[in-house]
Design a protein around this motif. Structure first.
Motif, PDB file in Angstrom:
ATOM      1  N   GLY A 143       0.786  -1.224   0.000  1.00  0.00           N
ATOM      2  CA  GLY A 143       0.000   0.000   0.000  1.00  0.00           C
ATOM      3  C   GLY A 143       0.816   1.270   0.000  1.00  0.00           C
ATOM      4  N   PRO A 144       1.763   1.410  -0.912  1.00  0.00           N
ATOM      5  CA  PRO A 144       2.542   2.653  -0.964  1.00  0.00           C
ATOM      6  C   PRO A 144       1.649   3.831  -1.328  1.00  0.00           C
ATOM      7  N   GLU A 145       1.980   4.988  -0.788  1.00  0.00           N
ATOM      8  CA  GLU A 145       1.197   6.174  -1.097  1.00  0.00           C
ATOM      9  C   GLU A 145       1.568   6.754  -2.448  1.00  0.00           C
ATOM     10  N   ARG A 146       2.857   6.596  -2.822  1.00  0.00           N
ATOM     11  CA  ARG A 146       3.320   7.272  -4.041  1.00  0.00           C
ATOM     12  C   ARG A 146       4.233   6.338  -4.833  1.00  0.00           C
ATOM     13  N   VAL A 147       3.808   5.995  -6.057  1.00  0.00           N
ATOM     14  CA  VAL A 147       4.592   5.158  -6.961  1.00  0.00           C
ATOM     15  C   VAL A 147       5.096   6.034  -8.103  1.00  0.00           C
ATOM     16  N   VAL A 148       6.394   5.948  -8.378  1.00  0.00           N
ATOM     17  CA  VAL A 148       6.984   6.659  -9.506  1.00  0.00           C
ATOM     18  C   VAL A 148       7.489   5.636 -10.503  1.00  0.00           C
ATOM     19  N   ASP A 169      -1.529   6.030  -6.291  1.00  0.00           N
ATOM     20  CA  ASP A 169      -1.128   7.271  -6.946  1.00  0.00           C
ATOM     21  C   ASP A 169       0.152   7.017  -7.731  1.00  0.00           C
ATOM     22  N   VAL A 170       0.138   7.344  -9.019  1.00  0.00           N
ATOM     23  CA  VAL A 170       1.250   7.022  -9.901  1.00  0.00           C
ATOM     24  C   VAL A 170       1.706   8.266 -10.654  1.00  0.00           C
ATOM     25  N   GLU A 216      17.775   4.528   4.280  1.00  0.00           N
ATOM     26  CA  GLU A 216      17.383   3.157   3.972  1.00  0.00           C
ATOM     27  C   GLU A 216      16.010   3.122   3.317  1.00  0.00           C
ATOM     28  N   ARG A 217      15.219   4.105   3.618  1.00  0.00           N
ATOM     29  CA  ARG A 217      13.877   4.191   3.038  1.00  0.00           C
ATOM     30  C   ARG A 217      13.861   5.287   1.977  1.00  0.00           C
ATOM     31  N   LEU A 218      13.478   4.929   0.769  1.00  0.00           N
ATOM     32  CA  LEU A 218      13.363   5.897  -0.316  1.00  0.00           C
ATOM     33  C   LEU A 218      12.358   6.992   0.061  1.00  0.00           C
ATOM     34  N   GLU A 219      12.710   8.240  -0.209  1.00  0.00           N
ATOM     35  CA  GLU A 219      11.822   9.347   0.137  1.00  0.00           C
ATOM     36  C   GLU A 219      11.356  10.147  -1.072  1.00  0.00           C
ATOM     37  N   ARG A 220      12.285  10.424  -2.011  1.00  0.00           N
ATOM     38  CA  ARG A 220      11.883  11.260  -3.142  1.00  0.00           C
ATOM     39  C   ARG A 220      12.780  11.031  -4.344  1.00  0.00           C
ATOM     40  N   VAL A 221      12.235  11.414  -5.489  1.00  0.00           N
ATOM     41  CA  VAL A 221      12.960  11.401  -6.754  1.00  0.00           C
ATOM     42  C   VAL A 221      13.162  12.848  -7.174  1.00  0.00           C
ATOM     43  N   VAL A 222      14.412  13.243  -7.345  1.00  0.00           N
ATOM     44  CA  VAL A 222      14.730  14.607  -7.792  1.00  0.00           C
ATOM     45  C   VAL A 222      14.959  14.562  -9.298  1.00  0.00           C
ATOM     46  N   LEU A 223      14.232  15.390 -10.021  1.00  0.00           N
ATOM     47  CA  LEU A 223      14.323  15.418 -11.475  1.00  0.00           C
ATOM     48  C   LEU A 223      15.350  16.449 -11.930  1.00  0.00           C
ATOM     49  N   SER A 227      12.769  19.950  -9.975  1.00  0.00           N
ATOM     50  CA  SER A 227      11.582  19.561  -9.219  1.00  0.00           C
ATOM     51  C   SER A 227      11.819  18.208  -8.551  1.00  0.00           C
ATOM     52  N   SER A 228      10.944  17.833  -7.637  1.00  0.00           N
ATOM     53  CA  SER A 228      11.087  16.552  -6.943  1.00  0.00           C
ATOM     54  C   SER A 228       9.731  15.903  -6.754  1.00  0.00           C
ATOM     55  N   LEU A 229       9.758  14.574  -6.618  1.00  0.00           N
ATOM     56  CA  LEU A 229       8.548  13.783  -6.437  1.00  0.00           C
ATOM     57  C   LEU A 229       8.696  12.937  -5.192  1.00  0.00           C
ATOM     58  N   GLU A 230       7.766  13.035  -4.264  1.00  0.00           N
ATOM     59  CA  GLU A 230       7.761  12.144  -3.122  1.00  0.00           C
ATOM     60  C   GLU A 230       7.480  10.729  -3.622  1.00  0.00           C
ATOM     61  N   ALA A 231       8.216   9.746  -3.115  1.00  0.00           N
ATOM     62  CA  ALA A 231       8.086   8.389  -3.643  1.00  0.00           C
ATOM     63  C   ALA A 231       8.337   7.356  -2.567  1.00  0.00           C
TER      64      ALA A 231
END
Length: 404
Positions: A143-148, A169-170, A216-223, A227-231
């Motif tokens: 049940g992840p909140e944010r999938v990239v 959410d994708v 250890e836990r992925l938090e975000r993707v920086v583009l 900009s950045s995406l929470e993931a």
């Protein structure tokens, strides 16, 4: 006819080559070598039915141990090939053993590309094999909140569609301004983009990944536009690389795959099939192509087996019209032929912005491709005509006649 044949690669192409050899009367020793511990399975459902939960693992199996035993096949799984000695006719394996052969089928396929520096990162996943699908499914079930999803090609689009079907959410990130434009052209590439957007995918185009952040836990993707995406989960779908490293020093020609002649022969007594094979296709004026699709693996495996058994008599040219399908949301998308961004495009049924459609692709005065959305019959009809090398004008006239 050789007395011993080795098939390196225990996926779809390797299995179908094995079956074809027995079907064509080969009675000698057959050895099927696979790098995975699994018996052969089919890959297309991994990004669709497996991720969405409508299929279990048993349904992707292509064969059983008893069926292979009935074929008289020695099966060596979990120890990938590491070398090929053409002169000695020997394949070296990772466990230190080797397999001698008189005939060889190379069907080692390809592997998914990853983002640099992310191979060991928890929550950053690629999809190529059964174990990959298991890991992604486990993450989605959590049940992840944010999938990239990185990459808006067909694998990325299918993963995004599967994740959306689970209510997640994708966000999908694509470096090209328009997804699929390099093969479908910008207009119909935008149709594919609108399909994702219309089903709630946040599509970011013209931008790539700069880095991933978090411990250890992925938090975000920086583009790379800042900009950045929470993931919580990142699935990378940016293409594949042919598995040819084990062939270095073998003397075979390696260039984006194993380069073969028109019959799928890479050297005397050695053939290649599936995602790893690259050969000149006479239907498309000898274009050197490598095709990463299910049906090509099936057809080319059988053809390569026939070439191997033909020996010095020589095999027939392999000249198919490539075809594949993709399931996204409630749509079946099919593409046949060899299309390019600068081809002439004619939508002969439907509209680019709504619902089912059929689009034809022309180049140098002939029909070279057809795209169909929920129009399987028409795709198969025009696929046959592509193989007959009909002209672009003839194809358009037929389409006008069908409308009338």
């Amino acid at each position: 006819m050789p007395s011993a044949i080795a098939i390196v690669g225990a996926s779809l192409a390797g299995l179908r080559a094995t079956e074809a050899l027995r079907r064509e009367g080969f009675e000698g020793r057959l050895t099927l070598i696979g790098d995975e511990p699994h018996l052969p399975y089919t890959r297309p459902p991994l990004s669709k039915e497996m991720l969405s939960g409508t299929w279990d693992e048993q349904r992707v199996a292509l064969t059983t141990a008893s069926e292979l035993d009935e074929l008289g096949v020695d099966v060596l799984l979990g120890s990938p090939a590491t070398s090929l000695d053409v002169a000695r006719r020997r394949v070296g394996l990772a466990d230190g053993t080797s397999v001698d052969f008189e005939g060889l089928v190379i069907a080692t396929g390809a592997r998914a590309r990853s983002l640099p520096g992310t191979d060991a990162r928890s929550g950053v996943l690629t999809l190529r094999g059964l174990d990959d699908a298991r890991r992604i499914r486990e993450h989605l079930d959590a049940g992840p909140e944010r999938v990239v999803v990185c990459g808006a090609g067909f694998i990325g689009a299918e993963v995004a569609a599967s994740a959306r079907s689970l209510g997640l959410d994708v966000t999908m990130v694509e470096t090209a301004p328009v997804p699929f434009a390099h093969i479908l052209g910008p207009r119909l590439g935008q149709t594919m983009a609108d399909l994702q957007i219309g089903h709630g995918v946040d599509l970011r185009t013209g931008v790539g990944v700069d880095r991933l952040e978090g411990g250890e836990r992925l938090e975000r993707v920086v583009l790379n536009d800042g900009s950045s995406l929470e993931a919580d989960v990142v699935v990378v779908g940016i293409g594949v690389t042919p598995n040819t490293e084990w062939l270095e020093g073998s003397g075979l020609t390696i260039d984006d795959g194993v380069v073969c002649d028109a019959t799928c022969a890479a050297a005397p007594g050695i053939v290649a099939a599936g995602d790893v094979a690259r050969w000149p296709n006479a239907t498309f004026d000898g274009e050197l192509m490598r095709v990463e699709h299910w049906e090509n693996a099936v057809q080319q495996a059988a053809h390569a087996a026939a070439t191997l058994l033909a020996g010095e008599q020589g095999g027939e040219p392999f000249a198919p019209v490539p075809w594949f399908w993709s399931g996204q949301f409630d749509l079946t998308i099919q593409l046949a032929g060899r299309t390019r961004a600068d081809d002439e495009v004619a939508i002969i049924e439907g509209r680019a912005d709504d619902g089912p459609l059929v689009a034809l692709y022309g180049r140098a005065g002939r029909l070279v491709g057809v795209l169909g959305i929920n129009r399987s019959r028409q795709v198969m009809q025009y696929r046959r005509l592509i193989g007959e090398r009909i002209s672009w004008d003839e194809a358009l006239a037929m389409a006008r006649g069908a409308e009338g």
